[in-house]
Design an enzyme around this catalytic site. Structure first.
Site, PDB file in Angstrom:
ATOM      1  N   ASP A  38       0.861  -1.189   0.000  1.00 59.95           N
ATOM      2  CA  ASP A  38       0.000   0.000   0.000  1.00 59.95           C
ATOM      3  C   ASP A  38       0.894   1.234   0.000  1.00 59.95           C
ATOM      4  OD1 ASP A  38      -1.781   2.047   0.577  1.00 59.95           O
ATOM      5  OD2 ASP A  38      -2.038   1.455   2.676  1.00 59.95           O
ATOM      6  N   ASP A  66      -1.830  -1.265  -3.731  1.00 62.51           N
ATOM      7  CA  ASP A  66      -2.093  -0.513  -4.964  1.00 62.51           C
ATOM      8  C   ASP A  66      -0.947  -0.699  -5.961  1.00 62.51           C
ATOM      9  OD1 ASP A  66      -0.077   1.295  -3.991  1.00 62.51           O
ATOM     10  OD2 ASP A  66      -1.634   2.177  -2.710  1.00 62.51           O
ATOM     11  N   GLU A 107      -7.403 -21.347 -15.885  1.00 65.67           N
ATOM     12  CA  GLU A 107      -7.749 -21.935 -14.592  1.00 65.67           C
ATOM     13  C   GLU A 107      -8.751 -23.054 -14.876  1.00 65.67           C
ATOM     14  OE1 GLU A 107      -9.586 -20.770 -10.237  1.00 65.67           O
ATOM     15  OE2 GLU A 107     -10.440 -19.946 -12.063  1.00 65.67           O
ATOM     16  N   ASP A 150      -9.574 -16.807 -15.940  1.00 65.86           N
ATOM     17  CA  ASP A 150     -10.403 -17.228 -14.817  1.00 65.86           C
ATOM     18  C   ASP A 150     -11.464 -18.248 -15.263  1.00 65.86           C
ATOM     19  OD1 ASP A 150     -10.960 -16.417 -11.963  1.00 65.86           O
ATOM     20  OD2 ASP A 150     -12.950 -16.047 -12.809  1.00 65.86           O
ATOM     21  N   ASP A 195      -3.910   3.943   2.699  1.00 68.16           N
ATOM     22  CA  ASP A 195      -5.355   3.728   2.902  1.00 68.16           C
ATOM     23  C   ASP A 195      -5.669   2.290   3.335  1.00 68.16           C
ATOM     24  OD1 ASP A 195      -4.980   2.296   0.587  1.00 68.16           O
ATOM     25  OD2 ASP A 195      -6.493   3.345  -0.596  1.00 68.16           O
ATOM     26  N   ASN A 233      -0.175   4.476  -0.322  1.00 69.83           N
ATOM     27  CA  ASN A 233      -0.776   5.749   0.106  1.00 69.83           C
ATOM     28  C   ASN A 233      -1.472   5.691   1.462  1.00 69.83           C
ATOM     29  OD1 ASN A 233      -2.976   4.259  -0.537  1.00 69.83           O
ATOM     30  ND2 ASN A 233      -3.817   5.652  -2.078  1.00 69.83           N
TER      31      ASN A 233
HETATM   32  C1  GLC Z   1     -11.659 -17.857  -9.874  1.00 72.62           C
HETATM   33  C2  GLC Z   1     -10.898 -16.971  -8.952  1.00 72.62           C
HETATM   34  C3  GLC Z   1     -11.626 -16.858  -7.663  1.00 72.62           C
HETATM   35  C4  GLC Z   1     -12.995 -16.305  -7.947  1.00 72.62           C
HETATM   36  C5  GLC Z   1     -13.744 -17.125  -8.981  1.00 72.62           C
HETATM   37  C6  GLC Z   1     -14.887 -16.370  -9.567  1.00 72.62           C
HETATM   38  O1  GLC Z   1     -11.508 -19.161  -9.580  1.00 72.62           O
HETATM   39  O2  GLC Z   1      -9.606 -17.476  -8.791  1.00 72.62           O
HETATM   40  O3  GLC Z   1     -10.943 -16.047  -6.756  1.00 72.62           O
HETATM   41  O4  GLC Z   1     -13.740 -16.258  -6.767  1.00 72.62           O
HETATM   42  O5  GLC Z   1     -12.960 -17.483 -10.066  1.00 72.62           O
HETATM   43  O6  GLC Z   1     -14.410 -15.384 -10.432  1.00 72.62           O
END
Ligand code: GLC
Length: 593
Positions: free
Chosen positions: A60, A68, A293, A239, A64, A62
């Site tokens: 971080d 970032d 993934e 993803d 907060d 800044n």
């Molecule tokens: C993926 C991400 C996970 C997220 C899910 C929905 O597996 O790694 O963090 O919750 O997809 O997008």
């Protein structure tokens, strides 16, 4: 009971360098320690070592309390020194953060808490100046319900955007269109807008699934990809990519499918057609690295996504091995031979030309040292080094999750209020508030398995905010940061951090550890994981003791030991020609033979 997800619960410029023109200046991006003569024709994404940054928790700048982009930029010399050559940045886009950025409101905007587009450009240029490439998260199975597309879709069922999402009428009795469960609890269908229609969301109801069967959606996605590639990013982590195609009939899931919905959702009819199209339209025009993934995908299906001739993706994350300690959201006991068998199965399925991503941790998993190693102070350092040796030297592109290079551990959670993660909170609601599991039992489970274990702030120093923030951190800093942190470890030659540096450098020097084949020489050994990597006349042997007692492994005929290349600290090297290697507790070594 439906199995749910606390993630994991479901189950080129070939060679080294290519000049990139950024802001008018030619720079070279490629593995920092690559030796072109040695590396031959190994694609850069195979010799890469990837480091995952979870921006909310990295640094971080800044005060907060939220990490970032400028915080990342400040720590690039740390990553350079570690030796990593690619950064995977978890979502940095504008988002209401129902699922910490995996619910995107605007694909072309940086989350204000993380900074501005100028900060992004500056970070990317600073990475390139250090020979580090960047891949970003492509989250396109779903958007946020706050995305302009979804708002229009709900406001006007006649709008083109309505067909960007998946709508079906509720049944006459008011129940959802089918029995599909959401990974985050409850039905995968919710109602929005006027009329009887419900929209599909495999994750939270604030994460509506996109309708990939609509060519306009695919065009939008490809445009987003080009937007970031044209800025100079080098690819994507995709993803839940096997989920993008759905069976439009939406039949009810069978009892068997309900036990593993990821497997049911991951086999839509058009997945490979769409990935092929994405490759043709976008990826083939750039020098990229892609990693999918692959939830719900069996080892045997790997080649469908990654075989070079199919022109889809470069590699995928398989979860069979890293889920060995899980049964849905419940932990399960596991043995080393079982873990090895899962890897063996994967490598057998991949064959000599296949490629994969190797990893033990990410933002959806508890800390690697706490579930595969032993985070007791006596064993933490040794077991973190042992796991690193196993994971970084397997066959594939290794991914390191931020903080694992320090041996960061799970957090000592003792109340549900300490959890931020939507999946933990929803699970508690369903199972504890629903009266199926006691609070004490669920707390014990979440302490072991929760995704928040990996999301606590990066431990840079012993300072109050762990050097992560001068403010109040969004998620509590692990109290053990006073002992486990980058500043202390940088000074200690025997630290986990310095071992990672040596291991990554070793991998960079030895092509056999990148491209060599993989062979488990002692699958039944209950304590030692021992595998060879072989490429032509080049042979390496990796041995890792997973036990808290000394153990040994007998070497098959044909292995004549030579010198030891690295050791995690402990035993003397086995003599040249030895028939047996004796290892200290949690000791890991690499030999040439
Ligand atoms: C993926 C991400 C996970 C997220 C899910 C929905 O597996 O790694 O963090 O919750 O997809 O997008």
């Amino acid at each position: 009971m439906v199995k749910r997800w606390i993630k994991g619960g479901l189950r080129g410029a070939l060679r080294v360098a290519r000049p990139l023109l950024l802001a008018g200046a030619a720079i070279t991006v490629g593995p920092a320690h690559a030796d072109p003569a040695q590396q031959g024709a190994i694609p850069w994404w195979q010799s890469a070592v990837v480091y995952q940054v979870y921006p909310r928790s990295f640094a971080d700048s800044n005060g907060d309390g939220v990490g970032d982009l400028n915080g990342i930029t400040r720590h690039l010399d740390y990553l350079k020194r570690l030796g990593v050559t690619v950064v995977w940045l978890s979502p940095h886009f504008d988002s209401p953060n129902v699922d910490n950025g995996y619910d995107i409101r605007d694909y072309r905007k940086v989350l204000a808490q993380f900074g501005t587009m100028a900060d992004f450009d500056h970070m990317l240029a600073a990475m390139h100046a250090r020979g580090i490439r960047l891949i970003i998260d492509l989250v396109v199975n779903h958007t946020s319900d706050q995305h302009a597309w979804f708002r229009k879709a709900v406001a006007d069922p006649a709008s083109p955007e309505h067909d960007y999402y998946i709508w079906r009428p509720a049944k006459p009795d008011g129940t959802p269109p089918n029995n599909a469960p959401s990974f985050f609890g409850g039905s995968a269908w919710s109602h929005a807008g006027a009329g009887n229609d419900e929209y599909l969301h495999y994750f939270a109801r604030q994460q509506p699934d996109l309708n990939w069967d609509n060519p306009a959606v695919r065009r939008e996605v490809y445009d987003v990809m080009r937007f970031w590639l044209d800025k100079g990013v080098s690819g994507f982590r995709m993803d839940v990519i096997p989920l993008i195609s759905k069976d439009p009939a939406f039949p009810d899931l069978t009892a068997q499918q309900l036990a593993d919905p990821a497997a049911a959702y991951a086999h839509g009819p058009q997945t490979h057609a769409y990935l092929g199209e994405m490759n043709r339209e976008v990826l083939s025009h750039y020098d990229t690295m892609t990693v999918g993934e692959a939830i719900g995908i069996g080892d045997n299906e790997d080649a469908l996504f990654t075989a070079p001739a199919r022109h889809e993706l470069n590699m995928i994350f398989h979860f069979d091995a890293s889920n060995v300690d899980r049964d849905g959201w419940r932990p399960r006991a596991w043995t080393l031979p079982e873990l090895k068998a899962r890897y063996d199965h994967l490598y057998a399925a991949l064959g000599d030309d296949g490629w994969t991503a190797t990893f033990l941790g990410n933002h959806d998993k508890p800390r690697a040292v706490s579930h595969f190693g032993n985070d007791d102070p006596r064993w933490r350092v040794l077991s973190a080094k042992a796991l690193a040796t196993m994971s970084l030297l397997q066959r594939g592109t290794p991914f390191i999750f931020q903080g694992d290079e320090l041996g960061m551990t799970n957090f000592p959670f003792n109340a549900i209020g300490q959890f931020d993660d939507i999946s933990a909170r929803n699970l508690w609601h369903d199972e504890v508030d629903g009266g199926h599991v006691t609070a004490a039992e669920m707390l014990a489970i979440l302490r072991k398995t929760s995704r928040d274990n990996a999301r606590t702030p990066m431990q840079w120093s012993a300072d109050a905010g762990a050097g992560f923030t001068t403010g109040h951190p969004w998620l509590a800093v692990n109290p053990n940061h006073t002992a486990i942190n980058a500043a202390v470890e940088a000074r200690d030659p025997a630290s986990v951090l310095n071992f990672y540096r040596r291991l990554i450098a070793l991998r960079g020097r030895a092509p056999v550890l990148v491209r060599g084949d993989y062979h488990d020489i002692a699958p039944e050994n209950p304590d030692v994981y021992a595998f060879t990597r072989n490429a032509g006349d080049d042979h390496a042997l990796v041995v890792v003791n997973f036990a808290t007692h000394p153990a040994e492994v007998a070497l098959p005929a044909g292995i004549r030991l030579k010198n030891r290349l690295i050791d995690s600290g402990g035993g003397l090297p086995a003599p040249v020609g030895a028939r047996t290697i004796h290892l200290q507790p949690w000791e890991a070594s690499v030999y040439r033979f």
